[in-house]
Design an enzyme around this catalytic site. Structure first.
Site, PDB file in Angstrom:
ATOM      1  N   GLU A  16       0.864  -1.182   0.000  1.00 26.36           N
ATOM      2  CA  GLU A  16       0.000   0.000   0.000  1.00 26.36           C
ATOM      3  C   GLU A  16       0.896   1.224   0.000  1.00 26.36           C
ATOM      4  O   GLU A  16       2.118   1.116   0.193  1.00 26.36           O
ATOM      5  CB  GLU A  16      -0.960  -0.028   1.197  1.00 26.36           C
ATOM      6  CG  GLU A  16      -2.015  -1.120   1.061  1.00 26.36           C
ATOM      7  CD  GLU A  16      -3.019  -1.165   2.201  1.00 26.36           C
ATOM      8  OE1 GLU A  16      -2.927  -0.356   3.135  1.00 26.36           O
ATOM      9  OE2 GLU A  16      -3.899  -2.045   2.151  1.00 26.36           O
ATOM     10  N   HIS A  36      -9.082   9.673   3.754  1.00 28.53           N
ATOM     11  CA  HIS A  36      -8.705   8.638   2.782  1.00 28.53           C
ATOM     12  C   HIS A  36      -8.893   9.216   1.384  1.00 28.53           C
ATOM     13  O   HIS A  36      -9.928   9.826   1.097  1.00 28.53           O
ATOM     14  CB  HIS A  36      -9.579   7.396   2.969  1.00 28.53           C
ATOM     15  CG  HIS A  36      -9.021   6.182   2.304  1.00 28.53           C
ATOM     16  ND1 HIS A  36      -9.023   6.028   0.931  1.00 28.53           N
ATOM     17  CD2 HIS A  36      -8.426   5.066   2.805  1.00 28.53           C
ATOM     18  CE1 HIS A  36      -8.462   4.864   0.636  1.00 28.53           C
ATOM     19  NE2 HIS A  36      -8.092   4.264   1.758  1.00 28.53           N
ATOM     20  N   ARG A  73      -0.693   9.102   2.344  1.00 28.10           N
ATOM     21  CA  ARG A  73      -2.130   9.324   2.193  1.00 28.10           C
ATOM     22  C   ARG A  73      -2.535  10.793   2.296  1.00 28.10           C
ATOM     23  O   ARG A  73      -3.393  11.266   1.566  1.00 28.10           O
ATOM     24  CB  ARG A  73      -2.820   8.509   3.288  1.00 28.10           C
ATOM     25  CG  ARG A  73      -4.266   8.327   3.092  1.00 28.10           C
ATOM     26  CD  ARG A  73      -4.790   7.371   4.124  1.00 28.10           C
ATOM     27  NE  ARG A  73      -4.608   5.992   3.727  1.00 28.10           N
ATOM     28  CZ  ARG A  73      -5.030   4.958   4.440  1.00 28.10           C
ATOM     29  NH1 ARG A  73      -5.631   5.144   5.584  1.00 28.10           N
ATOM     30  NH2 ARG A  73      -4.863   3.732   4.012  1.00 28.10           N
ATOM     31  N   HIS A  75     -11.412   9.571   7.392  1.00 24.77           N
ATOM     32  CA  HIS A  75     -11.166   8.124   7.507  1.00 24.77           C
ATOM     33  C   HIS A  75     -10.718   7.680   8.897  1.00 24.77           C
ATOM     34  O   HIS A  75     -11.197   6.678   9.407  1.00 24.77           O
ATOM     35  CB  HIS A  75     -10.105   7.739   6.476  1.00 24.77           C
ATOM     36  CG  HIS A  75      -9.849   6.272   6.356  1.00 24.77           C
ATOM     37  ND1 HIS A  75     -10.844   5.371   6.060  1.00 24.77           N
ATOM     38  CD2 HIS A  75      -8.704   5.536   6.490  1.00 24.77           C
ATOM     39  CE1 HIS A  75     -10.323   4.149   6.006  1.00 24.77           C
ATOM     40  NE2 HIS A  75      -9.040   4.227   6.276  1.00 24.77           N
ATOM     41  N   ARG A 111      -1.158   8.532   9.541  1.00 24.87           N
ATOM     42  CA  ARG A 111      -0.999   7.086   9.738  1.00 24.87           C
ATOM     43  C   ARG A 111      -0.579   6.379   8.456  1.00 24.87           C
ATOM     44  O   ARG A 111      -1.157   6.612   7.390  1.00 24.87           O
ATOM     45  CB  ARG A 111      -2.332   6.491  10.215  1.00 24.87           C
ATOM     46  CG  ARG A 111      -2.293   4.999  10.418  1.00 24.87           C
ATOM     47  CD  ARG A 111      -3.583   4.514  11.009  1.00 24.87           C
ATOM     48  NE  ARG A 111      -4.713   4.773  10.140  1.00 24.87           N
ATOM     49  CZ  ARG A 111      -5.150   3.947   9.192  1.00 24.87           C
ATOM     50  NH1 ARG A 111      -4.544   2.787   8.989  1.00 24.87           N
ATOM     51  NH2 ARG A 111      -6.193   4.260   8.461  1.00 24.87           N
TER      52      ARG A 111
HETATM   53  C1  SIN Z   1      -7.626   0.795   2.814  1.00 25.02           C
HETATM   54  O1  SIN Z   1      -7.920  -0.355   2.539  1.00 25.02           O
HETATM   55  O2  SIN Z   1      -7.288   1.626   1.996  1.00 25.02           O
HETATM   56  C2  SIN Z   1      -7.712   1.228   4.249  1.00 25.02           C
HETATM   57  C3  SIN Z   1      -6.510   0.764   4.937  1.00 25.02           C
HETATM   58  C4  SIN Z   1      -6.223   1.643   6.097  1.00 25.02           C
HETATM   59  O3  SIN Z   1      -6.954   2.593   6.383  1.00 25.02           O
HETATM   60  O4  SIN Z   1      -5.192   1.424   6.723  1.00 25.02           O
END
Ligand code: SIN
Length: 491
Positions: free
Chosen positions: A110, A222, A269, A329, A365
């Site tokens: 990610e 998010h 993010r 988020h 985060r």
């Molecule tokens: C996501 O699946 O994008 C959320 C994961 C997260 O908030 O850590």
């Protein structure tokens, strides 16, 4: 009767705490709505973990970099060093994460992770699968529709909780240890990815009692939720999609994120959310998530839930791109706790999961560190409380039990305004004057004769606004831009 533990919340942190409390202890778990109505249930992407010993320093570095080095380094080290054993403990207890072709744990990537280290379950339903697993493991009593409205605190001891069982009836539960695992504050924002249960009431109680909240200005947005649905809770498009090849374009197909950050879609993010917000503001162009790098069969297999949710909304993935926007988020800030999970200044009150601020996440985060934090710190809190074996003397709690009114007629409109204020002025981009004006409005609302739950939400909102006002410079998710014209719409 006195419980050994009262746990507030049935998300991952609360249920993992319950799992680790021996069966012979008297435990009461209070769940605000139904058990699935928590942020864990909606978590898609996964759970981060150091892959091996050599990855620990790298995971720590990635977490600190995403958090703009505002993190508590001791907490980050603890998180990463305990990640492998914590996950192993869960797997040994029967939790099943997805495996690769060789039958080994399948790690994905990610944003802002420098390598693949995210475990997932049922493709893109990691939170839900962990939640179901932990519910199945739970051997203690869970009471649903139990809405906590006060903590019985005298000096530095918590004697238990007071909670609504319906619109008017209230109960008290005394406990030797009280564990707050009630989640974050999403529902005080107009648009969010959270469970409707997460409205920050317990943070409000903490503020009311004069206990410390920390980093409340650090609210995460998010970058990729589906735009154009009618509910406040927006369908999430997991970061794992971008980790595995989905990318963000404007309505002309231009990948504008590289104009903002060298890592484009895989930048931290806060950077991605802010860039989408800024680009849309400047150009007026719609922003989309494109899945064209995926082949249909593989997509359906890897992201079965996103595939079917989006199909219900009328999108044929991976062939169609989906209009997106950032939405609230995650709350990096929360109840200030020590490294053993205790609420600072208290002897037998703990806070874990999103409700707490361990300092792990700093100013932003790192994706998929939150489920890990919930597991690691719930374990630490339970180990510590079992060791200390603190006992209350119920007779020492001589304060009156107040009869609260849960909701009042006036609440509905004020609640609605509160959400708009928070989204518009304590959102992705903030402006000092607007923050100050917003605080004045919230302070006026607090003088009105509102119901108990709204009162507590307002206290939490006040704490967020005050923290945002006190931080004069931008840092991570707290971004100040004084010239902005605020007219944020989410259609
Ligand atoms: C996501 O699946 O994008 C959320 C994961 C997260 O908030 O850590």
């Amino acid at each position: 009767m006195i419980y050994d533990y009262v746990i507030i919340g049935t998300g991952l942190a609360g249920l993992n705490a319950a799992r680790l409390i021996p069966k012979n202890k008297r435990v009461l778990i209070l769940c605000k709505m139904s058990t699935w109505n928590c942020n864990t249930f909606w978590a898609q992407g996964g759970i981060a973990s150091a892959v091996d010993e050599s990855d620990i320093p790298v995971h720590i570095k990635d977490t600190l970099e995403a958090g703009v080095n505002y993190n508590d380094k001791e907490a980050v080290e603890l998180l990463s060093k305990k990640s492998q054993s914590t996950i192993k403990n869960l797997i040994d207890a029967g939790m099943k994460f997805d495996l690769n072709d060789k039958g080994e744990l399948a790690y994905t990537k990610e944003a802002a992770h420098s390598r693949n280290r995210i475990l997932h379950a049922d493709g893109d339903a990691t939170g839900r699968m962990m939640h179901i697993f932990l519910l199945e493991q739970c051997e203690h009593e869970i009471v649903t529709q139990a809405v906590v409205c006060d903590l019985l605190i005298k000096d530095d001891i918590c004697y238990g909780v007071q909670y609504f069982v319906n619109e008017t009836k209230q109960k008290v539960a005394y406990a030797h240890n009280t564990i707050i695992a009630s989640g974050g504050v999403g529902s005080i924002y107009r648009y969010h990815t959270n469970s409707t249960a997460n409205a920050g009431e317990i943070q409000g109680i903490i503020a009311e009692k004069g206990l410390a909240l920390k980093d409340m200005e650090m609210m995460q947005f998010h970058p990729t939720v589906v735009r154009g649905t009618s509910f406040a809770r927006k369908p999430l498009l997991s970061e794992a999609l971008r980790g595995e090849g989905a990318y963000i374009v404007d309505e002309n197909g231009y990948r504008f994120l590289f104009d903002y950050h060298k890592d484009g879609e895989l930048a931290p993010r806060d950077v991605v959310s802010r860039s989408i917000f800024d680009y849309n503001k400047k150009t007026g162009l719609g922003v989309y998530l494109s899945f064209e790098t995926f082949e249909k069969k593989a997509f359906k297999l890897r992201f079965p839930n996103i595939y079917s949710n989006l199909k219900e909304l009328g999108y044929d993935l991976p062939f169609e791109r989906v209009p997106i926007s950032p939405a609230f988020h995650y709350s990096m800030g929360g109840i200030d706790v020590t490294m053993d999970g205790k609420v600072k200044g208290m002897k037998n009150l703990y806070a874990i999961g999103e409700a707490a601020c361990t300092g792990v996440h700093g100013a932003n985060r790192l994706a998929s560190n939150s489920l890990l934090e919930g597991l690691v710190f719930s374990q630490i809190a339970i180990e510590n409380s079992l060791k200390e074996d603190f006992k209350i003397n119920q007779e020492n709690y001589d304060k009156p039990i107040i009869e609260y009114i849960r909701n009042k007629e006036i609440d509905k409109d004020l609640k609605d305004n509160l959400r708009t204020i928070m989204w518009t002025h304590a959102g992705i981009v903030r402006e000092h004057k607007a923050l100050e004006e917003s605080l004045k409005v919230i302070e006026e609302y607090l003088k009105k004769d509102v119901g108990r739950l709204l009162f507590l939400r307002l206290l939490t909102a006040k704490a967020i606004l005050k923290a945002a006002i006190n931080r004069k410079e931008s840092l991570g998710a707290h971004y100040i831009q004084n010239w902005y014209f605020f007219d944020i719409k989410f259609t």
